[in-house]
Design a protein around this motif. Structure first.
Motif, mmCIF file in Angstrom:
data_model
loop_
_atom_site.group_PDB
_atom_site.id
_atom_site.type_symbol
_atom_site.label_atom_id
_atom_site.label_comp_id
_atom_site.label_asym_id
_atom_site.label_seq_id
_atom_site.Cartn_x
_atom_site.Cartn_y
_atom_site.Cartn_z
ATOM 1 N N ARG A 56 0.825 -1.216 0.000
ATOM 2 C CA ARG A 56 0.000 0.000 0.000
ATOM 3 C C ARG A 56 0.854 1.259 0.000
ATOM 4 O O ARG A 56 0.346 2.356 0.163
ATOM 5 N N GLY A 57 2.185 1.075 -0.153
ATOM 6 C CA GLY A 57 3.071 2.224 -0.347
ATOM 7 C C GLY A 57 3.674 2.824 0.901
ATOM 8 O O GLY A 57 4.144 3.965 0.869
ATOM 9 N N LEU A 58 3.700 2.056 1.990
ATOM 10 C CA LEU A 58 4.227 2.584 3.248
ATOM 11 C C LEU A 58 5.310 1.682 3.823
ATOM 12 O O LEU A 58 5.328 0.484 3.566
ATOM 13 N N HIS A 59 6.180 2.296 4.614
ATOM 14 C CA HIS A 59 7.106 1.560 5.472
ATOM 15 C C HIS A 59 6.929 2.099 6.886
ATOM 16 O O HIS A 59 6.574 3.271 7.078
ATOM 17 N N LEU A 60 7.175 1.250 7.865
ATOM 18 C CA LEU A 60 7.087 1.636 9.278
ATOM 19 C C LEU A 60 8.498 1.556 9.852
ATOM 20 O O LEU A 60 8.890 0.547 10.414
ATOM 21 N N VAL A 61 9.260 2.627 9.683
ATOM 22 C CA VAL A 61 10.685 2.599 10.029
ATOM 23 C C VAL A 61 10.896 2.844 11.520
ATOM 24 O O VAL A 61 10.169 3.612 12.154
ATOM 25 N N VAL A 62 11.895 2.168 12.065
ATOM 26 C CA VAL A 62 12.272 2.367 13.463
ATOM 27 C C VAL A 62 13.115 3.641 13.546
ATOM 28 O O VAL A 62 14.121 3.770 12.850
ATOM 29 N N VAL A 63 12.689 4.571 14.400
ATOM 30 C CA VAL A 63 13.446 5.813 14.572
ATOM 31 C C VAL A 63 14.086 5.902 15.958
ATOM 32 O O VAL A 63 14.935 6.766 16.191
ATOM 33 N N ASP A 64 13.701 5.001 16.858
ATOM 34 C CA ASP A 64 14.295 4.971 18.194
ATOM 35 C C ASP A 64 14.029 3.595 18.794
ATOM 36 O O ASP A 64 12.967 3.015 18.547
ATOM 37 N N ALA A 65 14.989 3.084 19.541
ATOM 38 C CA ALA A 65 14.822 1.788 20.204
ATOM 39 C C ALA A 65 15.466 1.846 21.578
ATOM 40 O O ALA A 65 16.553 2.406 21.737
ATOM 41 N N THR A 66 14.769 1.248 22.539
ATOM 42 C CA THR A 66 15.258 1.198 23.912
ATOM 43 C C THR A 66 15.067 -0.220 24.441
ATOM 44 O O THR A 66 14.008 -0.811 24.232
ATOM 45 N N VAL A 67 16.088 -0.736 25.108
ATOM 46 C CA VAL A 67 16.001 -2.055 25.735
ATOM 47 C C VAL A 67 16.457 -1.916 27.177
ATOM 48 O O VAL A 67 17.481 -1.291 27.455
ATOM 49 N N ARG A 68 15.707 -2.516 28.083
ATOM 50 C CA ARG A 68 16.117 -2.600 29.486
ATOM 51 C C ARG A 68 16.286 -4.076 29.813
ATOM 52 O O ARG A 68 15.322 -4.846 29.752
ATOM 53 N N TYR A 69 17.506 -4.450 30.141
ATOM 54 C CA TYR A 69 17.829 -5.843 30.450
ATOM 55 C C TYR A 69 17.608 -6.059 31.941
ATOM 56 O O TYR A 69 18.152 -5.345 32.770
ATOM 57 N N ARG A 70 16.808 -7.066 32.278
ATOM 58 C CA ARG A 70 16.424 -7.274 33.673
ATOM 59 C C ARG A 70 17.017 -8.552 34.254
ATOM 60 O O ARG A 70 17.483 -8.562 35.384
ATOM 61 N N GLN A 71 16.970 -9.650 33.500
ATOM 62 C CA GLN A 71 17.515 -10.941 33.919
ATOM 63 C C GLN A 71 18.158 -11.584 32.696
ATOM 64 O O GLN A 71 17.706 -11.345 31.577
ATOM 65 N N PRO A 72 19.164 -12.419 32.885
ATOM 66 C CA PRO A 72 19.741 -13.084 31.708
ATOM 67 C C PRO A 72 18.816 -14.172 31.174
ATOM 68 O O PRO A 72 18.091 -14.815 31.925
#
Length: 121
Positions: free
Chosen positions: A34-50
């Motif tokens: 349909r002519g669109l992309h949903l690009v990632v402009v920011d990403a955050t990860v919080r690591y809590r347990q392995p």
């Protein structure tokens, strides 16, 4: 070491959002058609347990902050066997024209789909 590498969590997030869309009947390829992309402009990860290599992980995904051209996916990664929260995070996306990569407002059909993925309060 047997511990999942930290960079893999962004791939887990991607799998979570693609599958969340698929579960409501939306394939990302249909958005592109349909002519669109949903690009990632920011990403955050919080690591809590392995997480360890043989752990089965579940990625819980929902949408939030639907704006004009932007929205956010929020993620919780949990170990299946005990429900422990392994990591959490979010990705902010911009809706862009597939040809020009210029931001465009979320069309009504996409906004309606994303609203189905919003967590009710």
């Amino acid at each position: 070491m047997g511990v999942v590498h930290h960079a893999n969590y962004l791939a887990f997030f991607e799998m979570g959002r693609v599958e969340a869309l698929r579960q409501i009947g939306v394939e990302y390829a249909s958005v592109v058609r349909r002519g669109l992309h949903l690009v990632v402009v920011d990403a955050t990860v919080r690591y809590r347990q392995p997480a360890f290599f043989d752990d089965l992980l579940l990625v819980f995904t929902y949408a939030t902050d639907l704006g004009g051209a932007r929205f956010t996916f929020v993620y919780d990664v949990r170990r299946e066997k005990d429900g422990v929260l392994i990591a959490s995070g979010q990705t902010v996306h911009a809706c862009v024209d597939a040809k020009t990569l210029r931001p465009v407002r979320l069309p009504d059909w996409l906004r309606a789909d994303l609203l189905r993925l919003c967590r009710s309060t």
